[in-house]
Design a protein around this motif. Structure first.
Motif: not given
Length: 367
Positions: A228-230, A233, A240-241, A243, A309, A322, A327
């Motif tokens: 996933s996008e998350k 990252c 995720e910011e 992305a 992060h 992840l 999350d």
């Protein structure tokens, strides 16, 4: 699925006002999909099974139902009954319950779709599930001849996604199918046999049901071959910011398969190919973790530092994995995370559980 009929989605709720809002929102979300949206508000005096059978047929792709449907005097009508009727027909069903209590299961419930309680979010999620299961049905129906020679749901999924080399990894996600639903597994064995009593349409419906749930609830939720996008990252040891900056770098790795219409996903093999290509002149021995190395590659491409992060253990510089429960990005350091266990499908090799979370919950769950 009868190609003469529109694919349908059936929505069941005993709250008329909420049902109308959900129908309107679904119409907006599915305006380009030529979908037949059918609604049912159970009322006293109706025979629920008769009403259900009038709404649900071979063209039905998805059913969405509230858990408690007794508000208008239909005693004994609950979502679990709708679920059992749908499972008997191999039709995916989502629980749209305002009383739904989210808990951490000891293992993923593969055949449960939890619809968000907010109306707009529920419509968006339901539309994505509808499109994904519809896409799988259509793909399987078009490949009926090839389907006859397949012997496992993992092989079917790998073929549908045009990644035959990933059959083994997809099989790891399916190791608990029998525990999740033993009767369904028996039906699946029959469908994948040479039994001529099982029609092509039945095979398509059952296989789309099984591999669709595995794909939506396991493969896409717990990163391994697809990120996933998350998760991407986290793989790059950032937040995720970032992305929007990450997406163009890995555009060639985008996943366009079922359930990808409302979120971005990436093929890990293609992500790794980009990283390998862009990592020239970087000495990977200088980095403590794979996430830190991936992060350095991205910074080289973007020619700027990327956001750290929030991790007190490494200052946000490591990552690569992840935690699907917190999350947050984690790394392989012993003080940061623990390896996959019964909470995570075996194929999800880019998942690890954040240690603090694991130590808090494992004793309570007896794991």
């Amino acid at each position: 699925m009868n190609t003469d009929d529109k694919p349908s989605i059936v929505v069941i709720d005993d709250d008329g006002e909420l049902l109308a809002k959900l129908q309107t929102s679904l119409e907006r979300n599915l305006s380009q999909d030529d979908a037949d949206i059918r609604i049912w508000m159970p009322n006293e005096g109706q025979d629920p099974f008769v009403e259900f059978n009038q709404l649900v047929d071979d063209s039905t792709v998805l059913v969405v139902a509230d858990y408690d449907l007794t508000k208008n005097g239909v005693t004994g009508l609950f979502g679990v009954l709708i679920v059992s009727w749908c499972q008997a027909r191999s039709i995916p069903v989502g629980d749209f319950s305002r009383a739904n209590v989210i808990s951490l299961p000891s293992e993923p419930n593969l055949f449960e779709l939890r619809v968000p309680t907010d109306v707009e979010e529920a419509a968006s999620y339901s539309a994505a599930m509808f499109r994904g299961f519809k896409q799988l049905r259509e793909k399987l129906a078009s490949d009926a001849g090839e389907l006859a020679n397949m012997r496992s749901p993992a092989e079917v999924l790998a073929t549908v996604l045009e990644r035959p080399h990933l059959e083994g990894q997809f099989a790891l996600y399916m190791s608990r199918l029998g525990a999740a639903n033993s009767s369904l597994l028996d039906n699946l064995r029959t469908a994948l046999s040479q039994d001529e009593a099982v029609s092509s349409a039945e095979k398509v419906r059952l296989l789309a049901y099984v591999i669709g749930h595995v794909l939506a609830n396991a493969v896409l939720r717990y990163p391994g071959p697809i990120l996933s996008e998350k998760a991407l990252c986290a793989y790059l040891a950032t937040v995720e910011e970032e992305a929007a900056a990450v997406a163009p770098v890995f555009a060639e790795a985008l996943y366009y398969g079922p359930f990808s219409t409302d979120a971005a996903y990436y093929w890990r093999t293609e992500v790794d190919r980009v990283i390998d290509r862009e990592s020239a002149a970087l000495d990977d021995t200088r980095f403590a973790t794979s996430g830190e190395f991936n992060r350095a590659v991205l910074e080289k491409v973007l020619q700027r530092p990327i956001a750290l992060h929030a991790c007190a253990r490494c200052g946000g510089r490591n990552g690569g994995y992840l935690c699907p429960f917190t999350d947050r990005p984690v790394c392989e350091r012993a003080d940061c995370s623990v390896a996959a266990n019964s909470w995570i499908p075996a194929g999800a090799d880019l998942c690890r559980i954040e240690r603090d979370f694991y130590e808090e919950w494992a004793p309570l769950l007896g794991l």
